[in-house]
Design a protein around this motif. Structure first.
Motif, short mmCIF file in Angstrom:
data_model
loop_
_atom_site.label_atom_id
_atom_site.label_comp_id
_atom_site.label_asym_id
_atom_site.label_seq_id
_atom_site.Cartn_x
_atom_site.Cartn_y
_atom_site.Cartn_z
N PHE A 7 -9.91 -2.84 -10.11
CA PHE A 7 -8.52 -2.63 -10.56
C PHE A 7 -8.33 -1.33 -11.35
CE2 PHE A 7 -9.20 -7.19 -10.11
CZ PHE A 7 -8.17 -7.54 -9.24
N THR A 8 -9.20 -0.35 -11.15
CA THR A 8 -9.06 0.93 -11.86
C THR A 8 -8.44 2.03 -10.99
OG1 THR A 8 -11.31 1.61 -11.23
CG2 THR A 8 -11.06 0.44 -13.34
N SER A 9 -8.29 1.77 -9.70
CA SER A 9 -7.74 2.80 -8.81
C SER A 9 -6.33 3.24 -9.18
CB SER A 9 -7.78 2.32 -7.35
OG SER A 9 -9.11 2.20 -6.90
N PRO A 10 -5.44 2.36 -9.67
CA PRO A 10 -4.10 2.84 -10.03
C PRO A 10 -4.12 3.97 -11.05
CG PRO A 10 -4.09 0.45 -9.89
CD PRO A 10 -5.52 0.88 -9.75
N GLY A 11 -4.96 3.86 -12.07
CA GLY A 11 -5.04 4.92 -13.06
C GLY A 11 -5.53 6.22 -12.47
N ASP A 12 -6.49 6.14 -11.56
CA ASP A 12 -7.02 7.36 -10.94
C ASP A 12 -6.02 7.94 -9.94
OD1 ASP A 12 -9.61 7.66 -12.16
OD2 ASP A 12 -10.20 5.84 -11.13
N LEU A 13 -5.23 7.12 -9.31
CA LEU A 13 -4.18 7.65 -8.42
C LEU A 13 -3.12 8.39 -9.24
CD1 LEU A 13 -3.83 4.61 -6.00
CD2 LEU A 13 -4.58 6.92 -5.36
N LEU A 14 -2.78 7.85 -10.42
CA LEU A 14 -1.86 8.57 -11.30
C LEU A 14 -2.47 9.91 -11.72
CD1 LEU A 14 -0.63 5.67 -13.63
CD2 LEU A 14 0.63 6.74 -11.77
N SER A 15 -3.76 9.90 -11.99
CA SER A 15 -4.46 11.13 -12.35
C SER A 15 -4.38 12.15 -11.21
CB SER A 15 -5.93 10.81 -12.67
OG SER A 15 -6.74 11.96 -12.67
N LEU A 16 -4.65 11.70 -9.99
CA LEU A 16 -4.64 12.60 -8.82
C LEU A 16 -3.24 13.14 -8.53
CD1 LEU A 16 -7.01 10.71 -6.36
CD2 LEU A 16 -7.45 12.91 -7.44
N SER A 17 -2.21 12.37 -8.86
CA SER A 17 -0.86 12.78 -8.49
C SER A 17 -0.46 14.12 -9.10
CB SER A 17 0.15 11.71 -8.90
OG SER A 17 0.30 11.65 -10.31
N PHE A 18 -1.09 14.49 -10.21
CA PHE A 18 -0.78 15.77 -10.85
C PHE A 18 -1.44 16.94 -10.12
CE2 PHE A 18 -0.04 12.85 -14.38
CZ PHE A 18 1.16 13.33 -14.88
N ARG A 19 -2.45 16.65 -9.30
CA ARG A 19 -3.20 17.71 -8.63
C ARG A 19 -2.92 17.82 -7.13
NH1 ARG A 19 -7.72 19.96 -11.26
NH2 ARG A 19 -7.23 20.00 -13.49
N LEU A 20 -2.43 16.76 -6.52
CA LEU A 20 -2.25 16.77 -5.07
C LEU A 20 -0.97 17.51 -4.68
CD1 LEU A 20 -3.29 13.09 -4.20
CD2 LEU A 20 -4.67 15.18 -4.07
N LYS A 21 -1.04 18.25 -3.60
CA LYS A 21 0.12 19.00 -3.14
C LYS A 21 1.14 18.06 -2.51
CE LYS A 21 -2.22 20.14 1.22
NZ LYS A 21 -2.80 21.24 2.03
N GLY A 22 2.38 18.56 -2.37
CA GLY A 22 3.47 17.72 -1.90
C GLY A 22 3.30 17.20 -0.50
N ALA A 23 2.50 17.88 0.33
CA ALA A 23 2.32 17.46 1.72
C ALA A 23 1.44 16.23 1.85
CB ALA A 23 1.72 18.60 2.54
N VAL A 24 0.74 15.86 0.78
CA VAL A 24 -0.16 14.72 0.82
C VAL A 24 0.67 13.43 0.74
CG1 VAL A 24 -2.03 13.50 -0.34
CG2 VAL A 24 -2.04 16.01 -0.22
N ARG A 25 0.42 12.52 1.68
CA ARG A 25 1.07 11.22 1.65
C ARG A 25 0.05 10.14 1.28
NH1 ARG A 25 4.39 9.39 6.60
NH2 ARG A 25 2.55 10.09 7.77
N LEU A 26 0.48 9.25 0.39
CA LEU A 26 -0.36 8.13 -0.01
C LEU A 26 0.12 6.88 0.69
CD1 LEU A 26 -0.44 8.80 -3.87
CD2 LEU A 26 -2.12 9.55 -2.18
N TYR A 27 -0.82 6.16 1.32
CA TYR A 27 -0.49 4.86 1.89
C TYR A 27 -1.20 3.82 1.04
CZ TYR A 27 0.10 0.95 5.10
OH TYR A 27 0.44 -0.27 5.66
N LEU A 28 -0.45 3.10 0.21
CA LEU A 28 -1.00 2.18 -0.76
C LEU A 28 -0.81 0.76 -0.26
CD1 LEU A 28 0.29 3.96 -3.98
CD2 LEU A 28 -1.83 4.33 -2.69
N THR A 29 -1.92 0.10 -0.02
CA THR A 29 -1.90 -1.18 0.69
C THR A 29 -1.79 -2.37 -0.26
OG1 THR A 29 -4.31 -1.49 0.68
CG2 THR A 29 -3.37 -0.14 2.44
#
Length: 542
Positions: free
Chosen positions: A471-493
């Motif tokens: 259950f730690t992935s949400p925090g790391d996804l928030l972390s990544l969101s500041f670095r990922l470019k706009g063209a990146v799409r996240l599919y969160l299951t």
């Protein structure tokens, strides 16, 4: 003649180190604001902003992990104030889901966020500014303890240039604010014991209250202070000791041998402590009603603990990074460990009783309260660096006193070189840390900088993830969101995951896929290829 010569020695040492230490303090202040947003946001930083913004874990997971697509920057909305939320939402989020982290810093961060936004730079600017308060407080504390401007300036320089303090001053969490409150509580304890005024005891009660509302580990400082007061009550403060590093007028402790006076400040300490606990009672009730499982209760070897203790305590002066398992990582720390041990001995031998009791109890009581249960029952709480902050202040005071004694001795030339080496290593450590994209304090999020680079190197990738097995992935996804470019799409299951929407997608990556995602892939006959260290990023293979 000999007495006059001895009296002049501090002036000589002071004249040489005066501007060097002021320069060190200025550099330390500057390092706190260099590349504030360069390091990847850690898991803990992301959750600090999440809760300060008025969101909860439950709300985050309910909105994100529903078999839906998101643009990576969309996740940053959880790092800014939630529309319509209030401070009560921040307190509710912490009280129900993370009560071991009291709400004071989160509320401060919320107010700051309302004025300056939720960027990484803005979030880290708050602790960097708050950390500056520790410098005058440390100067004041050292001057009160050792009656020496030289020692006070040394202690301030060591805190200012400390790689540990600078690292956490650049981390959007409460730990450097906690260090400031530890120093403040020790300062007003000393003033209360020496002067006995109700104002000093009032300030002590306030600092303890704020400390308890900042982090549970502040209770370790309370334990050290309490033990020190009890021992001083039975043993007395001892006679005032004159030495050649004393250059400030030190008031005589009241009632050194008068039982009535000692009883008076013992009762004053007890009243101040009880008052702080009364103010803390509302959150204490929250802790009782929402007990948490200790995540650090896992079995580790004594060798691991010894290594972490050495790395943690010496990070106050040296934090050159060679890799956790590299031999140089420990070898370069040995001289600093010897420096700390020597300082402890010298403080005990030469400092007045009140001074060495306050200093050494601050070092040993918090450490032993964490280390002994780890050694006896298993665990690694004492290996969590920020939980030892209560001990670090005592270490910095002891080392400052050691240098004060050395610089005022006949061998002051050697101590000048040693001081220059310590300050230089601190500068090199901070230079390396402030230029890095991640450091050891990010812990589980340390690979996110590399992951972001790999994802951004793809043309238009889809990144699949979920809450994760731990259950730690949400925090790391928030972390990544500041670095990922706009063209990146996240599919969160969701759970179970629906993989139909990515069945024909050409470029699919998986970030820390859980066991449920792996089972769903296997059911379709799909495989994965690891493309990052620590198996944090995979490429989908059909």
């Amino acid at each position: 003649m000999q007495a006059e010569k001895t009296k002049q020695q501090p002036t000589t040492a002071w004249a040489w180190v005066h501007w060097v230490l002021i320069l060190a303090i200025a550099l330390g202040i500057g390092f706190r604001f260099v590349n504030l947003d360069r390091k990847i946001a850690g898991h803990g930083e992301a959750y600090t902003s999440l809760r300060a913004a008025g969101y909860s874990d439950r709300e985050l997971n309910a909105e994100l992990f529903q078999n839906k697509f998101f643009a990576a920057p969309d996740l940053q909305k959880f790092q800014t104030i939630r529309p319509g939320s209030t401070a009560k939402d921040t307190i509710r989020s912490i009280a129900t889901e993370d009560p071991q982290h009291p709400p004071l810093y989160f509320l401060m961060a919320r107010v700051w966020m309302q004025g300056f936004g939720g960027s990484i730079f803005a979030a880290r600017l708050l602790p960097a500014l708050l950390s500056l308060l520790s410098l005058p407080l440390m100067y004041w504390l050292a001057a009160e303890l050792f009656a020496s401007r030289l020692v006070a300036l040394l202690a301030t320089a060591l805190v200012a240039l400390s790689p540990f303090d600078i690292l956490f001053a650049q981390t959007a969490q409460q730990y450097e604010w906690l260090a400031t409150l530890v120093i403040a509580s020790m300062l007003f304890l000393v003033r209360g014991l020496r002067r006995g005024s109700w104002q000093d005891w009032g300030w002590y009660a306030l600092s303890v209250t704020l400390g308890l509302y900042t982090h549970l580990s502040f209770a370790l400082t309370m334990a050290a202070n309490g033990l020190c007061v009890v021992l001083l009550y039975f043993c007395g403060m001892g006679s005032k000791q004159h030495s050649w590093i004393e250059d400030l007028p030190a008031s005589e402790p009241p009632g050194r041998s008068n039982p009535v006076e000692r009883l008076r400040w013992l009762l004053s300490f007890a009243i101040a402590t009880i008052l702080a606990l009364v103010f803390y009672l509302p959150w204490l009730t929250v802790l009782v009603n929402h007990p948490q499982v200790d995540s650090e209760r896992m079995t580790v070897g004594v060798g691991y603990l010894l290594t972490r203790w050495m790395l943690d305590f010496t990070s106050l002066f040296c934090d050159l990074e060679f890799g956790f398992e590299h031999p140089l990582n420990l070898l370069v720390r040995v001289p600093f460990l010897l420096l700390i041990l020597t300082a402890i001995v010298v403080v005990h031998q030469k400092a007045p009783r009140l001074s060495w009791m306050i200093t050494l109890k601050a070092v040993f009581v918090p450490f032993l309260l964490l280390a002994l249960p780890d050694l006896i029952m298993g665990g690694k709480r004492s290996a969590v660096s920020h939980d030892l902050i209560s001990s670090y202040v005592g270490v910095q005071l002891a080392v400052a006193y050691l240098f004060g004694v050395g610089l005022s001795s006949a061998k002051r030339q050697i101590w000048r070189w040693l001081l220059a080496i310590v300050l230089t290593i601190g500068i090199l450590s901070n230079s390396q840390s402030t230029m890095a994209e991640n450091w050891w304090n990010t812990d589980g999020s340390s690979m996110n900088a590399e992951v972001a680079q790999l994802i951004n190197a793809e043309a238009a990738p889809i990144v699949v993830s979920d809450v994760g097995d731990d259950f730690t992935s949400p925090g790391d996804l928030l972390s990544l969101s500041f670095r990922l470019k706009g063209a990146v799409r996240l599919y969160l299951t969701a759970q179970p995951p629906n993989l139909d929407p990515i069945a024909t997608a050409p470029d699919v990556l998986l970030f820390r896929p859980s066991s449920k995602i792996r089972l769903a892939l296997a059911a379709r006959g799909w495989g994965m290829q690891n493309i990052a260290q620590q198996k944090s990023l995979w490429r989908l293979q059909r």
